[in-house]
Design an enzyme around this catalytic site. Sequence first.
Site, PDB file in Angstrom:
ATOM      1  N   LYS A 227       2.299  -3.159   7.125  1.00  0.00           N
ATOM      2  CA  LYS A 227       2.408  -3.441   5.689  1.00  0.00           C
ATOM      3  C   LYS A 227       3.854  -3.332   5.202  1.00  0.00           C
ATOM      4  CE  LYS A 227      -1.882  -4.234   4.125  1.00  0.00           C
ATOM      5  NZ  LYS A 227      -2.301  -5.283   3.190  1.00  0.00           N
TER       6      LYS A 227
ATOM      7  N   TYR B  65      -0.994   0.470  10.896  1.00  0.00           N
ATOM      8  CA  TYR B  65      -1.345  -0.209   9.634  1.00  0.00           C
ATOM      9  C   TYR B  65      -0.192  -0.102   8.635  1.00  0.00           C
ATOM     10  CZ  TYR B  65      -3.440  -0.860   4.996  1.00  0.00           C
ATOM     11  OH  TYR B  65      -3.691  -1.267   3.708  1.00  0.00           O
TER      12      TYR B  65
ATOM     13  N   GLU C   7       0.243   3.624   1.849  1.00  0.00           N
ATOM     14  CA  GLU C   7       0.393   4.047   3.248  1.00  0.00           C
ATOM     15  C   GLU C   7       1.804   3.767   3.766  1.00  0.00           C
ATOM     16  OE1 GLU C   7      -1.499   5.363   6.086  1.00  0.00           O
ATOM     17  OE2 GLU C   7      -2.446   6.315   4.379  1.00  0.00           O
TER      18      GLU C   7
ATOM     19  N   THR D 299       0.803  -1.235   0.000  1.00  0.00           N
ATOM     20  CA  THR D 299       0.000   0.000   0.000  1.00  0.00           C
ATOM     21  C   THR D 299       0.831   1.279   0.000  1.00  0.00           C
ATOM     22  OG1 THR D 299      -1.410   1.339   1.445  1.00  0.00           O
ATOM     23  CG2 THR D 299      -0.167  -0.379   2.517  1.00  0.00           C
TER      24      THR D 299
HETATM   25  P1  NAP Z   1     -11.252  -4.866   2.646  1.00  0.00           P
HETATM   26  O1  NAP Z   1     -12.484  -4.523   1.874  1.00  0.00           O
HETATM   27  O2  NAP Z   1     -11.128  -4.375   4.039  1.00  0.00           O
HETATM   28  O3  NAP Z   1     -11.132  -6.461   2.643  1.00  0.00           O
HETATM   29  C1  NAP Z   1     -10.213  -7.128   3.455  1.00  0.00           C
HETATM   30  C2  NAP Z   1     -10.692  -8.544   3.670  1.00  0.00           C
HETATM   31  O4  NAP Z   1      -9.743  -9.221   4.511  1.00  0.00           O
HETATM   32  C3  NAP Z   1     -12.048  -8.669   4.372  1.00  0.00           C
HETATM   33  O5  NAP Z   1     -12.905  -9.471   3.597  1.00  0.00           O
HETATM   34  C4  NAP Z   1     -11.714  -9.348   5.689  1.00  0.00           C
HETATM   35  O6  NAP Z   1     -12.658 -10.256   6.129  1.00  0.00           O
HETATM   36  C5  NAP Z   1     -10.448 -10.104   5.357  1.00  0.00           C
HETATM   37  N1  NAP Z   1      -9.686 -10.414   6.577  1.00  0.00           N
HETATM   38  C6  NAP Z   1      -9.387  -9.577   7.593  1.00  0.00           C
HETATM   39  N2  NAP Z   1      -8.691 -10.216   8.537  1.00  0.00           N
HETATM   40  C7  NAP Z   1      -8.546 -11.496   8.128  1.00  0.00           C
HETATM   41  C8  NAP Z   1      -7.941 -12.635   8.688  1.00  0.00           C
HETATM   42  N3  NAP Z   1      -7.336 -12.619   9.874  1.00  0.00           N
HETATM   43  N4  NAP Z   1      -7.967 -13.790   7.974  1.00  0.00           N
HETATM   44  C9  NAP Z   1      -8.596 -13.855   6.784  1.00  0.00           C
HETATM   45  N5  NAP Z   1      -9.213 -12.792   6.200  1.00  0.00           N
HETATM   46  C10 NAP Z   1      -9.188 -11.622   6.873  1.00  0.00           C
HETATM   47  O7  NAP Z   1      -9.954  -4.408   1.859  1.00  0.00           O
HETATM   48  P2  NAP Z   1      -9.779  -4.045   0.298  1.00  0.00           P
HETATM   49  O8  NAP Z   1     -10.055  -2.600   0.113  1.00  0.00           O
HETATM   50  O9  NAP Z   1     -10.459  -5.055  -0.523  1.00  0.00           O
HETATM   51  O10 NAP Z   1      -8.201  -4.189   0.150  1.00  0.00           O
HETATM   52  C11 NAP Z   1      -7.608  -5.447  -0.158  1.00  0.00           C
HETATM   53  C12 NAP Z   1      -6.162  -5.440   0.311  1.00  0.00           C
HETATM   54  O11 NAP Z   1      -5.449  -4.386  -0.323  1.00  0.00           O
HETATM   55  C13 NAP Z   1      -5.961  -5.213   1.798  1.00  0.00           C
HETATM   56  O12 NAP Z   1      -4.864  -5.982   2.193  1.00  0.00           O
HETATM   57  C14 NAP Z   1      -5.629  -3.733   1.927  1.00  0.00           C
HETATM   58  O13 NAP Z   1      -4.841  -3.505   3.078  1.00  0.00           O
HETATM   59  C15 NAP Z   1      -4.839  -3.538   0.644  1.00  0.00           C
HETATM   60  N6  NAP Z   1      -4.892  -2.197   0.059  1.00  0.00           N
HETATM   61  C16 NAP Z   1      -6.089  -1.606  -0.179  1.00  0.00           C
HETATM   62  C17 NAP Z   1      -6.127  -0.373  -0.802  1.00  0.00           C
HETATM   63  C18 NAP Z   1      -7.437   0.311  -1.095  1.00  0.00           C
HETATM   64  O14 NAP Z   1      -7.418   1.530  -1.357  1.00  0.00           O
HETATM   65  N7  NAP Z   1      -8.556  -0.400  -1.118  1.00  0.00           N
HETATM   66  C19 NAP Z   1      -4.933   0.252  -1.183  1.00  0.00           C
HETATM   67  C20 NAP Z   1      -3.727  -0.401  -0.945  1.00  0.00           C
HETATM   68  C21 NAP Z   1      -3.714  -1.645  -0.338  1.00  0.00           C
HETATM   69  P3  NAP Z   1     -14.023  -9.802   6.792  1.00  0.00           P
HETATM   70  O15 NAP Z   1     -14.938  -9.733   5.625  1.00  0.00           O
HETATM   71  O16 NAP Z   1     -14.277 -10.882   7.727  1.00  0.00           O
HETATM   72  O17 NAP Z   1     -13.809  -8.495   7.461  1.00  0.00           O
HETATM   73  O1  G4F Z   2     -10.618   6.545   3.182  1.00  0.00           O
HETATM   74  P1  G4F Z   2      -9.564   6.500   4.212  1.00  0.00           P
HETATM   75  O2  G4F Z   2      -9.919   5.911   5.530  1.00  0.00           O
HETATM   76  O3  G4F Z   2      -8.329   5.778   3.543  1.00  0.00           O
HETATM   77  P2  G4F Z   2      -6.765   5.703   3.910  1.00  0.00           P
HETATM   78  O4  G4F Z   2      -6.528   5.998   5.328  1.00  0.00           O
HETATM   79  O5  G4F Z   2      -6.058   6.550   2.916  1.00  0.00           O
HETATM   80  O6  G4F Z   2      -6.465   4.176   3.676  1.00  0.00           O
HETATM   81  C1  G4F Z   2      -6.967   3.471   2.533  1.00  0.00           C
HETATM   82  O7  G4F Z   2      -6.024   3.578   1.484  1.00  0.00           O
HETATM   83  C2  G4F Z   2      -4.754   2.952   1.746  1.00  0.00           C
HETATM   84  C3  G4F Z   2      -3.887   3.198   0.515  1.00  0.00           C
HETATM   85  O8  G4F Z   2      -3.270   4.442   0.621  1.00  0.00           O
HETATM   86  C4  G4F Z   2      -4.980   1.484   2.006  1.00  0.00           C
HETATM   87  F1  G4F Z   2      -3.804   0.849   2.204  1.00  0.00           F
HETATM   88  C5  G4F Z   2      -5.872   1.305   3.214  1.00  0.00           C
HETATM   89  O9  G4F Z   2      -6.132  -0.085   3.412  1.00  0.00           O
HETATM   90  C6  G4F Z   2      -7.197   2.019   2.948  1.00  0.00           C
HETATM   91  O10 G4F Z   2      -7.855   1.349   1.907  1.00  0.00           O
HETATM   92  O11 G4F Z   2      -9.036   7.985   4.513  1.00  0.00           O
HETATM   93  C7  G4F Z   2      -8.570   8.823   3.467  1.00  0.00           C
HETATM   94  C8  G4F Z   2      -8.297  10.221   4.030  1.00  0.00           C
HETATM   95  C9  G4F Z   2      -7.414  10.219   5.285  1.00  0.00           C
HETATM   96  O12 G4F Z   2      -6.471  11.244   5.173  1.00  0.00           O
HETATM   97  C10 G4F Z   2      -8.376  10.551   6.418  1.00  0.00           C
HETATM   98  O13 G4F Z   2      -7.793  11.238   7.514  1.00  0.00           O
HETATM   99  O14 G4F Z   2      -9.539  10.797   4.424  1.00  0.00           O
HETATM  100  C11 G4F Z   2      -9.361  11.444   5.671  1.00  0.00           C
HETATM  101  N1  G4F Z   2     -10.660  11.543   6.338  1.00  0.00           N
HETATM  102  C12 G4F Z   2     -11.280  12.704   6.669  1.00  0.00           C
HETATM  103  N2  G4F Z   2     -12.431  12.454   7.287  1.00  0.00           N
HETATM  104  C13 G4F Z   2     -11.438  10.528   6.746  1.00  0.00           C
HETATM  105  C14 G4F Z   2     -12.556  11.091   7.356  1.00  0.00           C
HETATM  106  N3  G4F Z   2     -11.275   9.177   6.633  1.00  0.00           N
HETATM  107  C15 G4F Z   2     -12.256   8.389   7.125  1.00  0.00           C
HETATM  108  N4  G4F Z   2     -12.140   7.038   6.981  1.00  0.00           N
HETATM  109  N5  G4F Z   2     -13.368   8.906   7.749  1.00  0.00           N
HETATM  110  C16 G4F Z   2     -13.552  10.256   7.894  1.00  0.00           C
HETATM  111  O15 G4F Z   2     -14.559  10.701   8.454  1.00  0.00           O
END
Ligand code: NAP
Ligand code: G4F
Length: 325
Positions: free
Chosen positions: A155, A151, A128, A126
Site C-alpha cells: 500500500k 500488505y 497500516e 491505509t
Molecule cells: P474488502 O471487503 O476486502 O474488499 C476488497 C474487494 O477487492 C473485494 O470485493 C475483492 O473481490 C476485490 N479484489 C481483490 N482482488 C482483486 C483483483 N485482483 N481485481 C479486482 N478486484 C479485486 O475490503 P474493504 O474493507 O472494502 O476495503 C476497501 C479498500 O480499502 C481496500 O483496498 C482496503 O485495502 C482498503 N482499506 C480498508 C480499510 C478497512 O478498515 N476496511 C482501511 C484502510 C484501507 P472478491 O470479492 O473477489 O474477494
Molecule cells: O481486524 P484486523 O485483521 O485488521 P487490521 O490488520 O488492522 O487491518 C484492517 O485495517 C487496515 C487499516 O488499518 C486495513 F488497511 C486492512 O485492509 C484491514 O481492513 O486486525 C486488527 C487487530 C490486529 O492487531 C490483529 O493482530 O486485531 C488483532 N487480532 C487479534 N486476534 C486479530 C485476531 N485479527 C484477526 N483478523 N483475527 C484474530 O483472531
Amino acid sequence: MQKSALITGILGQDGPYLAELLLGKGYKVYGLMRRYSSPHYDNLNFLGIMDKIEFVEGDLTDESSLINIIKNVRPTEVYNLAAQSFVGSSWEQAKLTTEINALGVLSLLNTIKFNSPTSKFYQASTSEMFGLGNDGGYQDEKTSFHPRSPYGISKVYAYWMTVNFRESYGLFAANGILFNHESPLRGIQFVTRKITDGVARIKLGLTKSISLGNLDAKRDWGFAGDYVEAMYLMLQEKEPDDYVIGTGAYHSVKDVVDLAFKEIGVSDWKKYVVIDPRYKRPAEVPHLRARIDKAKNKLGWQPKVTFKELIKMMVKADLKRLQKK
Ligand code: NAP
Ligand code: G4F
C-alpha cells in the site's frame, strides 16, 4: 450531464456503501468485479442496491481488462477499493498481495493517464502504512511510514505512485489514508466481525468459543458508512490531496470482546475466548490512532457513529442474520 463512477472492489465492504451513497447523489455506478464461478452479491443485496449497479468484468492484475473498461466507460470518478485487504494473509501471499495492491494500482493509473486523463482517481490507502510510525501516539498526513506487513508495504507503493501521477502528469489523484472501519458487511476474517459473529453464535448455542490472537492491539475503529462519505468529498475538492480519516480514539481488541459480550448479557467472557497463537502475526502493529484535523478543516468531515454504537450494530446484525438462517 449525469456523473459516473467506477468502483473497484464493488462486492467487498466499502464498495456497496460507496455505491449506495453515489446512487443517492444521482451517479451512474459501474462496479468492477472479477470473474467468479459463483459470484457473491450478499453485501449489495444487504443494502438492496444490486439491481442498480452496472457490472463490468475485470481484474486489477489484468491491464487489458482495465483498458477496455476505462475506454468504454470514461468515468467521471474512479474509486479504487479493490485489494487483497487482509493483513494476516499477506505474509503467506506476499507476491499476490503486491501484484494486486501495488502493481494493480500502477496499471490502473497508467490506464487512466492514457485513456481518460480527466477521470478523478481515489486510492484506498491505509493506516497500516504507518505501522510503527507515530507522532506522539497519533498518526496524521505528516507521520512517516514504517509498514510491518507485506500488505502495508504494497500500500505504501500504491500511495506514492498515486502522489507521483498527480505530480508528474497532473492527474486528479487523491489518497484516503483510512483507519480501520467496520460494519455488518465486514469480512468474517477481520477481528471485529469475527468477534461479533462469534458472540452471536454463542448466544444462539451454535458454538462454544471464539479463538483469537493478540488481544492487546489497539485500533482506531469507525463505521464504514461514515468513511465512504470522506472518499466522495476528497474527489469534490478543487485540488487533489491526501487525507487521514479516522475517529481520533482507539480501543483494544479486548475492548471489542468486552462490548460484544455485554451486548448478549455476558460480563465474564474469559471462558468463551481461547488464545490461539495461529492468529498472532509475525510482526504486529501495536496501535493506530488518527489525528483528523485536516479532514475536519478542509473537507468538513467527521465521523458520526461511535465505537460503542458500531459494535452494538454489528452484534445485532449478526444475531439477525443467523436467526434468519
Ligand atoms: P474488502 O471487503 O476486502 O474488499 C476488497 C474487494 O477487492 C473485494 O470485493 C475483492 O473481490 C476485490 N479484489 C481483490 N482482488 C482483486 C483483483 N485482483 N481485481 C479486482 N478486484 C479485486 O475490503 P474493504 O474493507 O472494502 O476495503 C476497501 C479498500 O480499502 C481496500 O483496498 C482496503 O485495502 C482498503 N482499506 C480498508 C480499510 C478497512 O478498515 N476496511 C482501511 C484502510 C484501507 P472478491 O470479492 O473477489 O474477494
Ligand atoms: O481486524 P484486523 O485483521 O485488521 P487490521 O490488520 O488492522 O487491518 C484492517 O485495517 C487496515 C487499516 O488499518 C486495513 F488497511 C486492512 O485492509 C484491514 O481492513 O486486525 C486488527 C487487530 C490486529 O492487531 C490483529 O493482530 O486485531 C488483532 N487480532 C487479534 N486476534 C486479530 C485476531 N485479527 C484477526 N483478523 N483475527 C484474530 O483472531
